[in-house]
Design a protein around this motif. Structure first.
Motif, PDB file in Angstrom:
ATOM      1  N   PRO A 116      55.334 -17.974   1.683  1.00  0.00           N
ATOM      2  CA  PRO A 116      56.653 -17.641   1.664  1.00  0.00           C
ATOM      3  C   PRO A 116      57.101 -16.729   0.500  1.00  0.00           C
ATOM      4  O   PRO A 116      58.074 -15.931   0.521  1.00  0.00           O
ATOM      5  N   GLY A 117      56.227 -16.905  -0.661  1.00  0.00           N
ATOM      6  CA  GLY A 117      56.284 -15.904  -1.735  1.00  0.00           C
ATOM      7  C   GLY A 117      57.432 -16.194  -2.498  1.00  0.00           C
ATOM      8  O   GLY A 117      58.474 -16.131  -2.391  1.00  0.00           O
ATOM      9  N   GLU A 118      57.066 -16.316  -3.931  1.00  0.00           N
ATOM     10  CA  GLU A 118      58.271 -16.793  -4.872  1.00  0.00           C
ATOM     11  C   GLU A 118      58.596 -15.465  -5.514  1.00  0.00           C
ATOM     12  O   GLU A 118      59.504 -15.437  -6.146  1.00  0.00           O
ATOM     13  N   ILE A 119      57.858 -14.397  -5.574  1.00  0.00           N
ATOM     14  CA  ILE A 119      58.045 -13.270  -6.331  1.00  0.00           C
ATOM     15  C   ILE A 119      58.493 -12.202  -5.222  1.00  0.00           C
ATOM     16  O   ILE A 119      58.034 -11.929  -4.025  1.00  0.00           O
ATOM     17  N   THR A 120      59.662 -11.635  -5.804  1.00  0.00           N
ATOM     18  CA  THR A 120      60.504 -10.648  -4.676  1.00  0.00           C
ATOM     19  C   THR A 120      60.400  -9.264  -5.221  1.00  0.00           C
ATOM     20  O   THR A 120      59.735  -8.774  -6.240  1.00  0.00           O
ATOM     21  N   ALA A 121      60.777  -8.211  -4.361  1.00  0.00           N
ATOM     22  CA  ALA A 121      60.609  -6.807  -4.708  1.00  0.00           C
ATOM     23  C   ALA A 121      61.565  -6.459  -5.809  1.00  0.00           C
ATOM     24  O   ALA A 121      61.512  -5.667  -6.615  1.00  0.00           O
ATOM     25  N   ASP A 122      62.759  -7.145  -5.751  1.00  0.00           N
ATOM     26  CA  ASP A 122      63.802  -7.218  -6.972  1.00  0.00           C
ATOM     27  C   ASP A 122      63.129  -7.528  -8.342  1.00  0.00           C
ATOM     28  O   ASP A 122      63.201  -6.873  -9.324  1.00  0.00           O
ATOM     29  N   ASP A 123      62.314  -8.549  -8.305  1.00  0.00           N
ATOM     30  CA  ASP A 123      61.396  -8.844  -9.435  1.00  0.00           C
ATOM     31  C   ASP A 123      60.609  -7.791  -9.787  1.00  0.00           C
ATOM     32  O   ASP A 123      60.544  -7.395 -11.203  1.00  0.00           O
ATOM     33  N   MET A 124      59.901  -7.311  -8.916  1.00  0.00           N
ATOM     34  CA  MET A 124      58.911  -6.066  -9.077  1.00  0.00           C
ATOM     35  C   MET A 124      59.702  -4.886  -9.719  1.00  0.00           C
ATOM     36  O   MET A 124      59.611  -4.310 -10.802  1.00  0.00           O
ATOM     37  N   LEU A 125      60.967  -4.736  -9.374  1.00  0.00           N
ATOM     38  CA  LEU A 125      61.692  -3.535  -9.694  1.00  0.00           C
ATOM     39  C   LEU A 125      62.240  -3.873 -11.209  1.00  0.00           C
ATOM     40  O   LEU A 125      62.195  -2.875 -12.181  1.00  0.00           O
ATOM     41  N   GLN A 126      62.862  -5.148 -11.294  1.00  0.00           N
ATOM     42  CA  GLN A 126      63.388  -5.292 -12.642  1.00  0.00           C
ATOM     43  C   GLN A 126      62.363  -5.317 -13.710  1.00  0.00           C
ATOM     44  O   GLN A 126      62.859  -5.060 -14.969  1.00  0.00           O
ATOM     45  N   TYR A 127      61.044  -5.534 -13.728  1.00  0.00           N
ATOM     46  CA  TYR A 127      60.158  -5.714 -14.559  1.00  0.00           C
ATOM     47  C   TYR A 127      59.414  -4.199 -14.633  1.00  0.00           C
ATOM     48  O   TYR A 127      58.354  -4.009 -15.336  1.00  0.00           O
ATOM     49  N   GLY A 128      59.916  -3.260 -13.946  1.00  0.00           N
ATOM     50  CA  GLY A 128      59.252  -2.050 -14.027  1.00  0.00           C
ATOM     51  C   GLY A 128      57.759  -1.643 -13.520  1.00  0.00           C
ATOM     52  O   GLY A 128      56.985  -1.107 -14.182  1.00  0.00           O
ATOM     53  N   LEU A 129      57.401  -2.606 -12.377  1.00  0.00           N
ATOM     54  CA  LEU A 129      56.343  -2.404 -11.774  1.00  0.00           C
ATOM     55  C   LEU A 129      56.270  -1.598 -10.450  1.00  0.00           C
ATOM     56  O   LEU A 129      55.217  -1.441  -9.904  1.00  0.00           O
ATOM     57  N   THR A 130      57.365  -1.083  -9.982  1.00  0.00           N
ATOM     58  CA  THR A 130      57.465  -0.254  -8.731  1.00  0.00           C
ATOM     59  C   THR A 130      57.665   1.040  -8.903  1.00  0.00           C
ATOM     60  O   THR A 130      56.891   1.955  -8.245  1.00  0.00           O
ATOM     61  N   SER A 131      58.102   1.851 -10.055  1.00  0.00           N
ATOM     62  CA  SER A 131      58.214   3.216 -10.071  1.00  0.00           C
ATOM     63  C   SER A 131      58.653   3.468 -11.594  1.00  0.00           C
ATOM     64  O   SER A 131      59.081   2.563 -12.234  1.00  0.00           O
ATOM     65  N   GLY A 132      58.473   4.632 -11.779  1.00  0.00           N
ATOM     66  CA  GLY A 132      59.033   5.215 -13.172  1.00  0.00           C
ATOM     67  C   GLY A 132      57.933   5.086 -14.076  1.00  0.00           C
ATOM     68  O   GLY A 132      56.735   4.629 -13.860  1.00  0.00           O
ATOM     69  N   ALA A 133      58.004   5.720 -15.360  1.00  0.00           N
ATOM     70  CA  ALA A 133      57.265   5.941 -16.316  1.00  0.00           C
ATOM     71  C   ALA A 133      56.329   4.496 -16.723  1.00  0.00           C
ATOM     72  O   ALA A 133      57.129   3.478 -16.798  1.00  0.00           O
ATOM     73  N   GLY A 134      55.388   4.502 -16.850  1.00  0.00           N
ATOM     74  CA  GLY A 134      54.403   3.025 -17.148  1.00  0.00           C
ATOM     75  C   GLY A 134      54.372   2.019 -15.878  1.00  0.00           C
ATOM     76  O   GLY A 134      53.557   0.907 -16.283  1.00  0.00           O
ATOM     77  N   SER A 135      54.752   2.506 -14.751  1.00  0.00           N
ATOM     78  CA  SER A 135      54.811   1.260 -13.787  1.00  0.00           C
ATOM     79  C   SER A 135      53.438   1.172 -13.265  1.00  0.00           C
ATOM     80  O   SER A 135      53.010  -0.176 -13.421  1.00  0.00           O
ATOM     81  N   LYS A 136      52.499   2.018 -13.382  1.00  0.00           N
ATOM     82  CA  LYS A 136      51.113   1.917 -12.949  1.00  0.00           C
ATOM     83  C   LYS A 136      50.284   1.080 -14.142  1.00  0.00           C
ATOM     84  O   LYS A 136      49.637   0.036 -13.865  1.00  0.00           O
ATOM     85  N   GLU A 137      50.666   1.316 -15.142  1.00  0.00           N
ATOM     86  CA  GLU A 137      49.963   0.643 -16.440  1.00  0.00           C
ATOM     87  C   GLU A 137      50.537  -0.761 -16.549  1.00  0.00           C
ATOM     88  O   GLU A 137      49.667  -1.508 -16.860  1.00  0.00           O
ATOM     89  N   ARG A 138      51.850  -1.079 -16.242  1.00  0.00           N
ATOM     90  CA  ARG A 138      52.054  -2.302 -16.382  1.00  0.00           C
ATOM     91  C   ARG A 138      51.543  -3.269 -15.142  1.00  0.00           C
ATOM     92  O   ARG A 138      51.047  -4.249 -15.239  1.00  0.00           O
ATOM     93  N   ARG A 139      51.285  -2.575 -14.132  1.00  0.00           N
ATOM     94  CA  ARG A 139      50.497  -3.148 -12.890  1.00  0.00           C
ATOM     95  C   ARG A 139      49.242  -3.429 -13.244  1.00  0.00           C
ATOM     96  O   ARG A 139      48.706  -4.540 -12.882  1.00  0.00           O
ATOM     97  N   ILE A 140      48.380  -2.736 -13.805  1.00  0.00           N
ATOM     98  CA  ILE A 140      47.231  -2.710 -14.159  1.00  0.00           C
ATOM     99  C   ILE A 140      47.017  -3.942 -15.384  1.00  0.00           C
ATOM    100  O   ILE A 140      46.335  -4.776 -15.057  1.00  0.00           O
ATOM    101  N   LYS A 141      47.894  -4.107 -16.178  1.00  0.00           N
ATOM    102  CA  LYS A 141      47.939  -4.913 -17.197  1.00  0.00           C
ATOM    103  C   LYS A 141      48.216  -6.558 -16.454  1.00  0.00           C
ATOM    104  O   LYS A 141      47.705  -7.634 -16.756  1.00  0.00           O
TER     105      LYS A 141
END
Length: 191
Positions: A116-141
């Motif tokens: 069902p998924g507790e984590i949403t696309a909004d969470d990903m956006l809010q924490y800078g994991l989807t786009s923008g500067a540093g998003s790839k590095e944050r996903r790696i971490k």
């Protein structure tokens, strides 16, 4: 350390690295050219003993992982980081230390179909994991901290939910990442 499940790896060198670290049986996919006969062997292993997919932390490794996951539901997954699997510019499980392999196998994750998924696309956006500067590095971490490997934003969201990462685990990991980033910025400004 004895591993009950059969570990699926890409090739002979990966099998050798696994056997240096633990007592386990492996199935080799032969690289990215995974065929129906290999999938059938993996299905049989899954039905008898369970399977841990332990492919290289690169594009081809992720591709093989997806092919197997779709064809053989319910597999477990072990991950290493690219840094832990790189030697002299070559990326692969065969380059990981025995300690790294043992840690990855202790931190194995189970994939749940249609979570069902507790984590949403909004969470990903809010924490800078989807786009923008540093998003790839944050996903790696994030992938390293939670032991789920690297993925693009869409795949990361699916992976977090498929591996049943709780909202609490996600928020703790993001808080730790943000704190570490803030410390790095402070140190950079102090220089």
């Amino acid at each position: 350390m004895k591993i009950k499940e059969v570990i699926v790896v890409e090739g002979r060198d990966d099998t050798a690295a696994i056997k240096r670290a633990v007592d386990a049986d492996t199935i080799e996919t032969g690289g990215s050219a995974i065929n129906d006969k290999t999938i059938e062997r993996i299905r049989l292993a899954q039905s008898k003993r369970g399977v841990i997919i332990f492919t290289d932390p690169d594009y081809q490794g992720e591709r093989i992982r997806k092919i197997i996951s779709r064809a053989v539901p319910g597999c477990k997954h072990a991950f290493i980081t690219q840094a832990d699997g790189t030697r002299k510019g070559d990326i692969g499980v065969e380059n990981a230390s025995p300690e790294t392999i043992v840690r990855a196998l202790r931190d194995v994750r189970s994939e749940m179909a249609e979570s069902p998924g507790e984590i949403t696309a909004d969470d990903m956006l809010q924490y800078g994991l989807t786009s923008g500067a540093g998003s790839k590095e944050r996903r790696i971490k994030l992938g390293e901290r939670l032991g789920v490997g690297y993925a693009n934003a869409k795949q990361m969201l699916a992976r977090l939910n498929a591996f049943q990462i709780t909202r609490e685990e996600f928020l703790e990991a993001m808080e730790a990442i943000q704190s570490a980033d803030a410390e790095d910025r402070k140190e950079g400004q102090a220089r």
